[in-house]
Design an enzyme around this catalytic site. Structure first.
Site, short mmCIF file in Angstrom:
data_model
loop_
_atom_site.label_atom_id
_atom_site.label_comp_id
_atom_site.label_asym_id
_atom_site.label_seq_id
_atom_site.Cartn_x
_atom_site.Cartn_y
_atom_site.Cartn_z
N ASP A 45 0.84 -1.20 0.00
CA ASP A 45 0.00 0.00 0.00
C ASP A 45 0.87 1.25 0.00
O ASP A 45 0.36 2.38 -0.04
CB ASP A 45 -1.03 -0.01 1.14
CG ASP A 45 -0.40 -0.08 2.52
OD1 ASP A 45 0.83 -0.19 2.63
OD2 ASP A 45 -1.16 -0.02 3.51
N SER A 46 2.21 1.06 -0.04
CA SER A 46 3.13 2.16 -0.32
C SER A 46 2.78 2.81 -1.65
O SER A 46 3.21 3.92 -1.93
CB SER A 46 4.58 1.65 -0.34
OG SER A 46 4.71 0.52 -1.16
N ASP A 84 -1.07 -6.15 -0.04
CA ASP A 84 -1.34 -5.49 1.24
C ASP A 84 -2.84 -5.29 1.43
O ASP A 84 -3.54 -4.90 0.49
CB ASP A 84 -0.69 -4.10 1.26
CG ASP A 84 0.55 -4.05 2.13
OD1 ASP A 84 0.71 -4.91 3.00
OD2 ASP A 84 1.36 -3.12 1.91
N LYS A 113 -1.17 -9.31 3.27
CA LYS A 113 -0.36 -8.82 4.39
C LYS A 113 -1.18 -7.81 5.19
O LYS A 113 -1.86 -6.97 4.60
CB LYS A 113 0.93 -8.18 3.89
CG LYS A 113 1.78 -7.55 5.01
CD LYS A 113 3.20 -7.23 4.57
CE LYS A 113 3.36 -5.95 3.84
NZ LYS A 113 2.94 -4.73 4.59
N GLU A 115 -1.08 -5.31 8.99
CA GLU A 115 -0.21 -4.72 10.03
C GLU A 115 -0.79 -4.92 11.42
O GLU A 115 -2.00 -4.79 11.61
CB GLU A 115 -0.05 -3.21 9.76
CG GLU A 115 0.64 -2.90 8.44
CD GLU A 115 0.81 -1.40 8.20
OE1 GLU A 115 0.61 -0.59 9.12
OE2 GLU A 115 1.17 -1.06 7.05
N GLU A 182 9.67 -4.16 10.06
CA GLU A 182 10.10 -2.88 9.48
C GLU A 182 10.74 -1.97 10.54
O GLU A 182 10.14 -1.71 11.60
CB GLU A 182 8.87 -2.18 8.85
CG GLU A 182 9.23 -0.83 8.23
CD GLU A 182 8.19 -0.28 7.28
OE1 GLU A 182 7.17 -0.96 7.01
OE2 GLU A 182 8.39 0.85 6.80
O1 KIV Z 1 3.57 -1.08 1.57
C1 KIV Z 1 4.73 -1.49 1.49
O2 KIV Z 1 5.45 -1.28 0.51
C2 KIV Z 1 5.25 -2.25 2.61
C3 KIV Z 1 6.74 -2.40 2.70
C4 KIV Z 1 7.31 -1.15 3.23
C5 KIV Z 1 7.13 -3.59 3.50
O3 KIV Z 1 4.52 -2.68 3.46
#
Ligand code: KIV
Length: 264
Positions: A45-46, A84, A113, A115, A182
């Protein structure tokens, strides 16, 4: 051709073969990453920051994630793809199941994924029981940036470090099959990696993790502003994108990346 499986990624941990992970958000980069030997693509989600130009990952939607995951899956054949779950898309179990199913069925992801520590363990369990593999994410949690007061190293004091180890065990016990760590001190990451049996992928977490991940645009030197200390501009080293990705893979696999200057 079939894709890399969780079984082969687990075997890499057992055999102490490093796992090379990068983020990607489209079919063209997905293809380049696969050709360069990247083991896992994380559709992070970056993308909210590096693709959409947002200030954080918080505005990213499940629709955005499905769209980018589908494009990444179309661009590759073998690489393992993780998507994500964006901010608040797993705030309760029902939402989590619905949204994770979309990322798998519509997006084509092989794993999702999310958090958080022990507090999301029940959500992890519910997803896993329904056949959805989960990668947990501990340490700096970008979706909690406002609560954390910025993008800072986590787990520096003893209590926080103990809590992180407890969380990692709880997430593994709940059925998580992978863990992203992270921005934590290298020593703590080493301890977590030795404690759990699932692969631990570090970003700003030292060289002892089972694998490394970077945000693609950071390691190509494209992200505006100051590059995070834990990243490195591989494009500046090599002068071409495929060569930069190949160097990253080679450096991760040989333990040349990260160096001490990228550690906390
Ligand atoms: O969203 C993302 O790119 C991430 C990485 C920083 C691990 O979660």
């Amino acid at each position: 051709m079939s894709r890399t499986t969780l079984t082969s990624l687990r075997k890499m941990k057992v055999e102490q073969k490093k796992i090379a992970v990068l983020t990607a958000y489209d079919a063209s980069f997905s293809h380049v990453l696969e050709q360069a030997g990247v083991d896992i693509i994380l559709v992070g989600d970056s993308l909210g920051m590096v693709i959409q130009g947002q200030e954080s990952t918080l505005p990213v939607t499940v629709d955005d994630m499905v769209y980018h995951t589908r494009n990444v899956v179309r661009g590759s054949e073998k690489v393992f793809v993780i998507a994500d779950m964006p901010f608040m898309s797993y705030a309760n179990t029902k939402q989590a199941i619905h949204n994770a199913a979309r990322l798998m069925a519509e997006g084509g992801a092989q794993m999702v994924k999310l958090e958080g520590g022990a507090v999301v363990a029940d959500t992890v369990k519910q997803l896993v029981e329904r056949g959805i593999p989960v990668c947990a994410h501990l340490g700096l949690l970008p979706q909690s940036v406002h609560r954390l007061g910025g993008y800072r190293v986590q787990g520096r004091d003893t209590n926080d470090a103990e809590q992180l180890v407890t969380d990692a065990k709880a997430l593994q016990d709940a059925g998580a099959d992978m863990l992203v760590l992270e921005c934590v001190p290298a020593e703590l990451a080493e301890r977590v990696t030795a404690t759990v049996t699932i692969p631990v992928i570090g970003i700003g977490a030292g060289v002892a993790c089972d694998g490394q991940v970077l945000v693609l645009y950071d390691m190509l030197g494209l992200t505006p502003g100051k590059r995070p200390r834990f990243s490195h501009d591989f494009l500046a080293d090599t002068g071409a994108i495929p060569a930069a990705i190949a160097k990253y893979v080679q450096d991760v696999k040989s333990g040349q990346f990260p160096q001490l200057e990228q550690h906390y």
